[in-house]
Design a protein around this motif. Structure first.
Motif, PDB file in Angstrom:
ATOM      1  N   CYS B  62       0.855  -1.187   0.000  1.00 16.66           N
ATOM      2  CA  CYS B  62       0.000   0.000   0.000  1.00 16.66           C
ATOM      3  C   CYS B  62       0.886   1.231   0.000  1.00 16.66           C
ATOM      4  O   CYS B  62       2.029   1.197   0.474  1.00 16.66           O
ATOM      5  CB  CYS B  62      -0.997   0.003   1.155  1.00 16.66           C
ATOM      6  SG  CYS B  62      -0.450  -0.774   2.657  1.00 16.66           S
ATOM      7  N   THR B  63       0.358   2.310  -0.515  1.00 15.60           N
ATOM      8  CA  THR B  63       1.219   3.442  -0.857  1.00 15.60           C
ATOM      9  C   THR B  63       1.233   4.540   0.199  1.00 15.60           C
ATOM     10  O   THR B  63       2.110   5.393   0.201  1.00 15.60           O
ATOM     11  CB  THR B  63       0.735   4.083  -2.181  1.00 15.60           C
ATOM     12  OG1 THR B  63      -0.655   4.422  -2.011  1.00 15.60           O
ATOM     13  CG2 THR B  63       0.897   3.113  -3.338  1.00 15.60           C
ATOM     14  N   GLU B  64       0.237   4.518   1.113  1.00 18.10           N
ATOM     15  CA  GLU B  64       0.149   5.638   2.060  1.00 18.10           C
ATOM     16  C   GLU B  64       0.513   5.232   3.495  1.00 18.10           C
ATOM     17  O   GLU B  64       0.502   4.050   3.838  1.00 18.10           O
ATOM     18  CB  GLU B  64      -1.270   6.219   2.040  1.00 18.10           C
ATOM     19  CG  GLU B  64      -1.600   6.948   0.734  1.00 18.10           C
ATOM     20  CD  GLU B  64      -3.040   7.420   0.691  1.00 18.10           C
ATOM     21  OE1 GLU B  64      -3.255   8.642   0.596  1.00 18.10           O
ATOM     22  OE2 GLU B  64      -3.957   6.566   0.767  1.00 18.10           O
ATOM     23  N   VAL B  65       0.819   6.259   4.300  1.00 18.68           N
ATOM     24  CA  VAL B  65       1.127   6.045   5.718  1.00 18.68           C
ATOM     25  C   VAL B  65       0.382   7.100   6.536  1.00 18.68           C
ATOM     26  O   VAL B  65       0.340   8.268   6.153  1.00 18.68           O
ATOM     27  CB  VAL B  65       2.647   6.198   5.995  1.00 18.68           C
ATOM     28  CG1 VAL B  65       2.941   5.999   7.483  1.00 18.68           C
ATOM     29  CG2 VAL B  65       3.450   5.200   5.168  1.00 18.68           C
ATOM     30  N   ILE B  66      -0.204   6.679   7.651  1.00 16.97           N
ATOM     31  CA  ILE B  66      -0.803   7.645   8.585  1.00 16.97           C
ATOM     32  C   ILE B  66       0.230   7.953   9.663  1.00 16.97           C
ATOM     33  O   ILE B  66       0.795   7.039  10.265  1.00 16.97           O
ATOM     34  CB  ILE B  66      -2.098   7.087   9.216  1.00 16.97           C
ATOM     35  CG1 ILE B  66      -3.158   6.873   8.129  1.00 16.97           C
ATOM     36  CG2 ILE B  66      -2.630   8.037  10.290  1.00 16.97           C
ATOM     37  CD1 ILE B  66      -4.476   6.320   8.642  1.00 16.97           C
ATOM     38  N   THR B  67       0.503   9.240   9.874  1.00  8.71           N
ATOM     39  CA  THR B  67       1.509   9.611  10.869  1.00  8.71           C
ATOM     40  C   THR B  67       0.835  10.250  12.089  1.00  8.71           C
ATOM     41  O   THR B  67      -0.369  10.477  12.094  1.00  8.71           O
ATOM     42  CB  THR B  67       2.511  10.627  10.285  1.00  8.71           C
ATOM     43  OG1 THR B  67       1.848  11.885  10.122  1.00  8.71           O
ATOM     44  CG2 THR B  67       3.064  10.154   8.951  1.00  8.71           C
ATOM     45  N   ASN B  68       1.647  10.541  13.097  1.00  9.46           N
ATOM     46  CA  ASN B  68       1.131  11.197  14.304  1.00  9.46           C
ATOM     47  C   ASN B  68       0.664  12.625  14.035  1.00  9.46           C
ATOM     48  O   ASN B  68      -0.075  13.204  14.826  1.00  9.46           O
ATOM     49  CB  ASN B  68       2.199  11.216  15.400  1.00  9.46           C
ATOM     50  CG  ASN B  68       2.290   9.884  16.127  1.00  9.46           C
ATOM     51  OD1 ASN B  68       1.282   9.207  16.328  1.00  9.46           O
ATOM     52  ND2 ASN B  68       3.494   9.496  16.498  1.00  9.46           N
ATOM     53  N   ASP B  81      -5.463   4.043   1.158  1.00 12.22           N
ATOM     54  CA  ASP B  81      -4.431   3.069   0.804  1.00 12.22           C
ATOM     55  C   ASP B  81      -3.269   3.106   1.806  1.00 12.22           C
ATOM     56  O   ASP B  81      -2.124   2.817   1.462  1.00 12.22           O
ATOM     57  CB  ASP B  81      -3.919   3.329  -0.622  1.00 12.22           C
ATOM     58  CG  ASP B  81      -3.230   2.092  -1.194  1.00 12.22           C
ATOM     59  OD1 ASP B  81      -3.679   0.963  -0.889  1.00 12.22           O
ATOM     60  OD2 ASP B  81      -2.223   2.249  -1.923  1.00 12.22           O
ATOM     61  N   SER B  82      -3.589   3.470   3.046  1.00 13.13           N
ATOM     62  CA  SER B  82      -2.550   3.459   4.085  1.00 13.13           C
ATOM     63  C   SER B  82      -2.447   2.066   4.699  1.00 13.13           C
ATOM     64  O   SER B  82      -3.404   1.281   4.667  1.00 13.13           O
ATOM     65  CB  SER B  82      -2.884   4.476   5.175  1.00 13.13           C
ATOM     66  OG  SER B  82      -4.102   4.128   5.798  1.00 13.13           O
ATOM     67  N   SER B  83      -1.274   1.787   5.263  1.00 13.43           N
ATOM     68  CA  SER B  83      -1.033   0.460   5.863  1.00 13.43           C
ATOM     69  C   SER B  83      -2.040   0.172   6.967  1.00 13.43           C
ATOM     70  O   SER B  83      -2.465  -0.972   7.162  1.00 13.43           O
ATOM     71  CB  SER B  83       0.391   0.395   6.414  1.00 13.43           C
ATOM     72  OG  SER B  83       0.624   1.486   7.301  1.00 13.43           O
ATOM     73  N   LEU B  84      -2.483   1.205   7.681  1.00 10.15           N
ATOM     74  CA  LEU B  84      -3.430   1.015   8.780  1.00 10.15           C
ATOM     75  C   LEU B  84      -4.828   0.718   8.255  1.00 10.15           C
ATOM     76  O   LEU B  84      -5.476  -0.251   8.676  1.00 10.15           O
ATOM     77  CB  LEU B  84      -3.437   2.261   9.681  1.00 10.15           C
ATOM     78  CG  LEU B  84      -4.225   2.151  10.984  1.00 10.15           C
ATOM     79  CD1 LEU B  84      -3.494   2.866  12.120  1.00 10.15           C
ATOM     80  CD2 LEU B  84      -5.635   2.702  10.866  1.00 10.15           C
ATOM     81  N   VAL B  85      -5.305   1.526   7.314  1.00  7.10           N
ATOM     82  CA  VAL B  85      -6.670   1.340   6.797  1.00  7.10           C
ATOM     83  C   VAL B  85      -6.783   0.021   6.027  1.00  7.10           C
ATOM     84  O   VAL B  85      -7.744  -0.738   6.210  1.00  7.10           O
ATOM     85  CB  VAL B  85      -7.090   2.545   5.921  1.00  7.10           C
ATOM     86  CG1 VAL B  85      -8.425   2.274   5.233  1.00  7.10           C
ATOM     87  CG2 VAL B  85      -7.177   3.813   6.767  1.00  7.10           C
ATOM     88  N   VAL B  86      -5.782  -0.266   5.188  1.00 13.36           N
ATOM     89  CA  VAL B  86      -5.808  -1.524   4.423  1.00 13.36           C
ATOM     90  C   VAL B  86      -5.820  -2.710   5.388  1.00 13.36           C
ATOM     91  O   VAL B  86      -6.594  -3.665   5.237  1.00 13.36           O
ATOM     92  CB  VAL B  86      -4.602  -1.599   3.456  1.00 13.36           C
ATOM     93  CG1 VAL B  86      -4.466  -2.987   2.847  1.00 13.36           C
ATOM     94  CG2 VAL B  86      -4.738  -0.547   2.358  1.00 13.36           C
ATOM     95  N   GLY B  87      -4.973  -2.630   6.446  1.00 13.32           N
ATOM     96  CA  GLY B  87      -4.899  -3.720   7.425  1.00 13.32           C
ATOM     97  C   GLY B  87      -6.198  -3.903   8.185  1.00 13.32           C
ATOM     98  O   GLY B  87      -6.681  -5.033   8.358  1.00 13.32           O
TER      99      GLY B  87
END
Lengths: 342, 342
Positions: B62-68, B81-87
């Motif tokens: 996945c191409t995106e990342v959610i940060t703090n 397409d963030s690792s958190l939402v996809v997971g």
């Protein structure tokens, strides 16, 4: 000469450890007279165990004791000849008496402080303020740590002001840094109470507000004052106390688990005492009850002589450094309504 | 076969330590498949550092990342397409996926958990529940420790129920003892919230309520579950964390202060590691987000491989021990209105 009253009957180890600690304080600070309140049948034999300058010690006999089982309000009203009530009355009425120390019931000390000693004009709620050790080797004030379970934003603002005045008076910190204890460092963190308190503190003149801090910051020493409501401040204080005791218990277990371990202890003894000493905040004395017209120090219920001695020295210093005057002055400057009594 | 999804991009040490810990977990628990979500350009090179059974590992690019720095709600909605939402979507939609682990933004994990995974029927507020070490050598659950800064009495009652189910499922405690974290052990202590919660807990079927506890009791181990509002629970958790780190820092300072001190360390090393290990609660994994329809484990933001490995094992165990089923069952028994959503 300055007089400090010590409640000889308050605390788990009264009167033996209280008397012992109070007498030790005579050596630590030479510039005060000690007044002990308590039943002379118990206190006198304890006093007789020590050598001290008798001209500096007075025993005021009283027949009653307030215990942890008493309901504070009715005890303060009803037990007029208790060591606590007699002591606090002297504090209020005798100009030479500059401070009062008790390891007795917290509730009774708080109630007695408000009912008998009285609040400084403008103070909404007095607050308990202990000093905790931090990793920098200095101390962090935690205010309030239990006098007020329910708070309003304006109380927290005043806690910041009073504890700042105390940090200046007691430790000579020129511009004490103040943090608001919440569940995250971001400005929007916390419940409504703390969000509103944050806004008040941000614009409050006379204090150096560093923003929100978290529980871990109390021991990191980045702020001189951690402001909290009395509920979570109490939880934090006791959580740290429990962690310290757990560390001591685990070390004791580890270093007595075998003959070899005991031998290793001998080598590590000096360094381990360094840690124990750092964690032992009884060396700082007790919690000052900030916001009263005179200095009241609440020592831990389980106080031994060392802690009582430190609490008496703390009371002497707070008086000498004009804690009460500093609080009044800072409160006036910050223009919080003195009439509001909510 | 059971699948556990790990957010490879979440946390201060992502993806290196996350991937390392997740691969270690393959050895610790043999009965699951690992799915890593994250940018394959970063995750693949990390994976290639290790030898593992490739049939048990899948990488979902996945191409995106959610940060703090992201606002949780808009990040969960916007970064599809963030690792958190996809997971979390896989956790919700794939029946074989039994758990999700992330060391990423707490806010995003909480928001994603509620929005994407969903609450168990009847749960008013999901809560974060870490396990802390205690002096008895077992662990104490602290619930809630930060998901809900503002609470109502009924929330606290549910935290007690959910954490009891977790103590049973995770540690096999038959009748978990539950304490209510307040500022004193007496029944009347605390603010209105905690006084009302005390009454609810006292009459609550299905849990073993031991009354009020104080901050220090968390580490004394007399209760298996410490129930708290998310604000003061968070303050307590971090105060303990700060105390532990302070102890480590002071010991390090003491034992490196001179050549002699360094020598003494060699003798005391084994015993001191015993203490360090006891204080290091990363060995317990992360905080389980209790009350969701599936197992979500929030690892500390600063998690290293060891902690991630423990969190993955924790997710596997929680799934295998039917944590979700136990919570549902206990909630139904205790007849808290499932409709109330306040």
């Amino acid at each position: 000469m300055l007089k400090i009253v010590v409640d000889a009957m308050g605390g788990d180890n009264a009167p033996a450890e209280i008397v012992k600690g109070a007498v030790q304080a005579l050596d630590a600070r030479k510039d005060f007279k000690l007044i002990l309140t308590g039943d002379e049948n118990f206190v006198k034999p304890e006093l007789e165990k020590y050598k001290y300058d008798t001209s500096r010690v007075e025993l005021v006999h009283c027949t009653e004791v307030i215990t942890n089982d008493d309901v504070p309000t009715s005890a303060v009203r009803g037990k007029k000849d208790s060591s606590l009530v007699v002591g606090m009355r002297m504090l209020k009425e005798d100009e030479e008496v500059g401070g009062f120390v008790s390891a007795g019931s917290t509730g009774a000390v708080l109630t007695g402080g408000i009912m008998l000693v009285g609040r400084i004009k403008g103070v909404l709620r007095p607050a308990l303020c202990p000093a905790l050790p931090n990793v920098r080797g200095t101390q962090t004030l935690l205010c309030d740590c239990g006098a007020n379970a329910e708070c309003k934003p304006a109380y927290l603002q005043q806690f910041a002001i009073m504890a700042s005045a105390y940090a200046k008076a007691a430790f000579g910190v020129e511009n004490p840094r103040v943090g608001l204890l919440t569940n995250g460092t971001e400005e929007h963190k916390g419940d409504t109470l703390h969000q509103e308190a944050h806004q008040l503190l941000k614009t409050c003149e006379g204090i150096d507000f560093a923003g929100n801090i978290e529980g871990r910051d109390i021991m990191y020493g980045d702020v001189d004052v951690a402001v909290s409501d009395g509920f979570s401040g109490n939880v934090a204080l006791k959580a740290i106390e429990g962690c310290g005791k757990t560390v001591s218990a685990v070390l004791k277990k580890e270093f007595t688990s075998s003959f070899g371990a005991k031998l290793h202890y001998l080598f590590a003894k000096k360094q381990l005492s360094g840690l124990q000493n750092m964690l032992d905040y009884s060396r700082f004395g007790g919690s000052v009850f900030l916001g009263l017209k005179k200095v009241v120090v609440k020592s831990h219920g389980s106080s031994k002589a060392k802690s009582i001695c430190a609490s008496v020295a703390q009371a002497v210093d707070a008086y000498r450094n004009n804690l009460i005057g500093n609080i009044s002055e800072l409160l006036e400057k910050t223009q919080i309504s003195g009439e509001e009594n909510a």
